[in-house]
Every structure is written in C-alpha cells, then in structure tokens.
Design a protein around this motif. Structure first.
Motif, short mmCIF file in Angstrom:
data_model
loop_
_atom_site.label_atom_id
_atom_site.label_comp_id
_atom_site.label_asym_id
_atom_site.label_seq_id
_atom_site.Cartn_x
_atom_site.Cartn_y
_atom_site.Cartn_z
N LYS A 53 34.08 46.37 -7.64
CA LYS A 53 35.57 45.23 -7.16
C LYS A 53 34.87 44.43 -5.62
O LYS A 53 34.60 44.58 -4.58
N THR A 54 35.13 43.40 -6.32
CA THR A 54 34.92 42.42 -5.91
C THR A 54 36.55 40.98 -5.16
O THR A 54 36.84 40.94 -5.48
N GLU A 55 36.35 41.22 -3.30
CA GLU A 55 37.88 40.78 -3.37
C GLU A 55 37.45 39.30 -2.48
O GLU A 55 38.88 39.20 -2.48
N SER A 56 37.56 39.05 -3.33
CA SER A 56 37.05 37.27 -2.98
C SER A 56 36.42 36.72 -3.54
O SER A 56 35.25 36.30 -3.77
N PHE A 57 36.43 35.05 -3.54
CA PHE A 57 36.34 34.28 -4.43
C PHE A 57 35.12 33.66 -2.81
O PHE A 57 34.78 34.13 -2.51
#
Lengths: 135, 184
Positions: A53-57
């Motif tokens: 899970k990657t929660e930011s650009f």
C-alpha cells in the motif's frame, strides 16, 4: 492440494462460507497439516499484499491538481467568451446572408448577371480602373 | 471541516476547500491507483485525472454513496482504462519489462526481505487481469469489505468473492515458484 479445499480456504478469509462449510473446513484444518500450512501461506500473502500500500503521490500533489484545474478553467473562460460572441454575432451573420441571398436572387431574376459584382449589386472594379484612379 | 462541508464549499467555487478535499482523499486515491498501475508516472496522471473528474462532477454528486466510494469508483475506472491502453501499447511495442522484473525477482527469495516481498507482490499483481486486480486492491489493499467492494465495482457480492478466490489462486500460482517450492 485439492483445488476445492484451496478455494474454501480463500473464501474463508473473506467470510464467503456458510456455517456448514465453515464447520467442514475447521474439521479438515484440525486434521490436515498441509491445509493448515496453505492457510498460513494465504494469510502471509494477504499481509504482504497489504504491505504494498502506497498512500501518497509525489509531494505537492494537491497543488499540481489545483494548477491543472485552474488551467482548465482558463480554457473554459476562453471558450465561454467565444460562445458569447457566437450568440451575439450569429443573428447578424444570418441576416446578412439572407440579404445577400435576396440580392442575388433579385439580380439573377432580372437578368442582370454579366459578372459576379453585378449579380451581388456592388461596383465593378478592374485593374485598369484602379490604375487610372490612382493617377 | 468535514467532507460534506468541503464538497458544499467546493461546488460554490471555493478552491481552498477543494484542495483540502484533494489532500484528504489523496491516500485513498493513491493506494487505489498505485495498487492498480504500480508506482509509475501514469499513476500520477491517473490520480490527477481522478480529482479533475471529481471536480467536474461535484455538482451532480447526490451523496447516494460516500465521497470515498465515489472517488474510488472514478479511480478504479480510470485505472482499468489505463491498463487497457497499456495492453494495446504492449501489443504494438512488445515490452521486455516482464523479463527484467522476473530476472530481478529470482535474486530475492528470502521471505524476510521486505523489499523483495514487495517486488514479488507487485510482480504478481501486474500479472493479474484488471478485474481481478481491482478486487485485490479494494479488498486487500484498501481494506474495503466485500459489500463495499461490490458497491464500488457495481457487481454482486458473489462476483467479488469468486473474483477474489480466483485472483488469489492465480497469485498463488504465480508466486509459488518464485517463493520456493516449500508449498503448493
């Protein structure tokens, strides 16, 4: 391993089994080590999936979005201006076209069509006239 | 300010309110889009496009579903479109990307290696069809319930369950040889 059992193990993790199937699976898990290992493996994989899970650009993402929206609005304003001009000038253009058509029809019907200028009812100019007029 | 207030202010042209909305929803959109497309430049574009679509459609947002469900649906649909575009592109220009990834992954078989695990999972997800990937991203990465996942994808709960089972079955097939043959 039995495909049906794997399917049931997967479904059990998503509450996709009815009570009867749950009981059946639990009794299988109590006696079968490979089934237990399979369940652990599936749980590990699910946990690993959660870890991607990657929660930011990239930083300042929101600002970049807002810049794009501002640009879109500028384009929209230009297009709105063009639309307004269209609304204002369309009746003028239609009336002018209608008048030209009437003049054309009138001149053609009266037989006065020696040249395009005469059909349109505008003064006739040729190169010689213009040259003499200059002197 | 809560979501409904931010939405209300945004529809009246308050850019600061919409920026706050973007900032609040960024984690959700990022996890959806990056989960679907991987960490690539296209993910950022799709992320931006998601919020532009949201901005344009805020006026018609009735609040039948939550804003999170609404924006996730936009993000998923745009990501699926992007995956289809990628597929078309890869049919024209055959990419060597897959072979490179597989080569790198075979060097990392230690399950303790977090980065290697991450690469393995990303590799496995990349191999899934968009509809399977979507349920994995929503259910397992974003943590939506089966019911919420069904709502976002506009399919029946049974369909979500069967796609989840098939997706995990496929992941199992893809990852087992890479993780060693102690299972499967």
């Amino acid at each position: 391993m039995d495909k049906k059992l794997i399917g049931q193990l997967i479904k059990s993790l998503d509450d996709g089994l009815n009570q009867e199937e749950v009981d059946e699976l639990n009794s299988t898990l109590a006696t079968s080590n490979p089934a237990k290992e399979e369940l652990e493996w599936l749980q590990d994989i699910r946990q690993s999936i959660q870890s991607v899970k990657t929660e930011s650009f990239r930083p300042y993402f929101a600002q970049r979005v807002m810049r794009r929206i501002a640009k879109l609005q500028e384009i929209k304003h230009e297009s709105d201006l063009f639309q307004s001009l269209m609304v204002v000038f369309r009746p003028v253009a239609i009336s002018a076209s209608f008048i030209i058509a009437v003049i054309l029809i009138y001149n053609i019907s009266t037989g006065n069509f020696t040249s395009l200028e005469s059909i349109l009812g505008i003064p006739e100019y040729n190169l010689e006239n213009i040259t003499y007029a200059a002197y | 300010m809560n979501y409904s207030e931010l939405i209300k202010s945004s529809t009246t042209g308050d850019h600061q309110a919409f920026q706050k909305l973007v900032e609040s929803l960024e984690p959700l959109v990022a996890s959806t889009v990056i989960g679907m497309l991987g960490n690539s430049p296209e993910s950022e574009d799709v992320g931006q496009e998601t919020f532009i679509r949201l901005y344009k459609s805020l006026g018609s947002f009735k609040g039948d579903s939550s804003i999170e469900t609404y924006v996730t649906r936009i993000a998923i649909n745009l990501s699926i479109n992007e995956l289809k575009k990628r597929k078309r592109r890869s049919m024209i220009f055959k990419s060597a990307e897959t072979d490179i990834d597989l080569g790198n992954l075979s060097d990392h078989k230690n399950p303790q290696d977090e980065e290697a695990n991450r690469q393995l999972i990303e590799y496995g997800l990349k191999k899934l069809k968009p509809e399977f990937k979507a349920v994995i991203v929503l259910r397992l990465i974003n943590g939506y319930s089966v019911k919420e996942t069904a709502k976002v994808l506009n399919v029946a709960e049974g369909t979500v369950l069967s796609r989840l089972a098939r997706a995990q079955g496929k992941l199992r097939k893809i990852l087992t040889p890479l993780l060693g043959d102690h299972r499967g």
